[in-house]
Design an enzyme around this catalytic site. Structure first.
Site, short mmCIF file in Angstrom:
data_model
loop_
_atom_site.label_atom_id
_atom_site.label_comp_id
_atom_site.label_asym_id
_atom_site.label_seq_id
_atom_site.Cartn_x
_atom_site.Cartn_y
_atom_site.Cartn_z
N GLU A 76 0.80 -1.23 0.00
CA GLU A 76 0.00 0.00 0.00
C GLU A 76 0.84 1.28 0.00
O GLU A 76 0.36 2.33 0.41
CB GLU A 76 -0.96 -0.01 1.19
N HIS A 95 -0.58 5.45 7.75
CA HIS A 95 -1.74 4.64 7.40
C HIS A 95 -1.91 3.57 8.47
O HIS A 95 -0.95 2.90 8.83
CB HIS A 95 -1.56 3.99 6.03
N HIS A 97 -4.91 0.83 10.83
CA HIS A 97 -6.19 0.10 10.91
C HIS A 97 -6.68 0.09 12.35
O HIS A 97 -7.28 -0.89 12.79
CB HIS A 97 -6.01 -1.35 10.46
N HIS A 166 -11.64 -0.53 6.33
CA HIS A 166 -10.20 -0.74 6.24
C HIS A 166 -9.43 0.00 7.34
O HIS A 166 -8.78 -0.63 8.16
CB HIS A 166 -9.75 -0.30 4.84
MN MN Z 1 -4.08 -1.00 5.04
#
Ligand code: MN
Length: 236
Positions: A76, A95, A97, A166
């Protein structure tokens, strides 16, 4: 800041975000290259809590590794490359989760600032719908430049965006600011879910959010040093 010191801070940011429950085996944090604004630094594909200086790779804005030396990149990485491409103000990207933000990506309840630590959430927190760009059968991952472009478009000028089903992305003008934002976005999400159970929420208004954000911005070093101390303590 020179590249070596910046890499040291990036490694520390990886450990802090793990230690504070924002990332686990997954998630990542990057920083724009100090001398080459068309490049950024990001770990190879390992758990953030295990990242060391030698794991930090350099990428161009197409998400290509400059000198991979056999190291495998995160799938990603295009979240980072496409945000750096269009957001000249952004120097660092997280980023993650983390669990408390997920419910706000899958319901119609908007994530909004209810604490003075999270004024950066003021305005409309964007929510990335991967079906709009990738159709109904993706694996939910931003695994292509095209999906990265679509994500960056959803983020727009915001400091923080959700990703439906996500996770989330925080951006900032420094590693310290982006770590702060990722941690306090998660905290605000948790507090908002708790407050919703108690009754109607009195959120910060836009002026309060902006004022509180400016006040906290002057003190970015304080929580950073504390989180860093906790990393060292937990490492012993
Ligand atoms: Mn991810």
């Amino acid at each position: 800041m020179n590249e070596r010191d910046l890499i040291e801070d990036l490694v520390t940011a990886n450990h802090i975000l793990y230690n504070e429950g924002v990332v686990d085996g997954f998630g990542h944090v990057s920083v724009r290259h100090p001398a080459r604004p068309d490049r950024f630094l990001l770990s190879r594909s390992i758990a953030p809590g295990n990242v060391k200086a030698e794991d930090i790779m350099e990428f161009d804005l197409d998400g290509n590794a400059v000198d991979a030396r056999g190291r495998k990149p995160y799938l990603e990485r295009f979240i980072h490359s496409e945000v750096y491409r269009v957001r000249g103000d952004v120097q660092s990207v997280v980023h993650n989760h983390s669990p408390a933000v997920i419910p706000f990506g899958v319901t119609n309840t908007p994530l909004r600032p209810l604490s003075h630590m999270s004024g950066f959430l003021a305005g409309n927190v964007p929510n990335f719908e991967i079906r709009d760009a990738g159709g109904p059968a993706t694996d939910m991952l931003i695994r292509t430049p095209q999906l990265g472009v679509a994500f960056a478009r959803t983020l727009g000028g915001a400091a923080f965006a959700l990703m439906r089903g996500h996770g989330a992305v925080a951006v900032g003008d420094s590693i310290k600011q982006v770590v702060y934002r990722a941690i306090y976005a998660e905290m605000n999400a948790r507090l908002q879910s708790e407050a919703l159970r108690l009754g109607d929420i009195n959120f910060l208004n836009d002026a309060e959010a902006a004022g509180a954000d400016a006040a906290n911005y002057a003190n970015m070093d304080r929580p950073w040093e504390l989180w860093k101390m906790r990393v060292r303590k937990n490492a012993v």
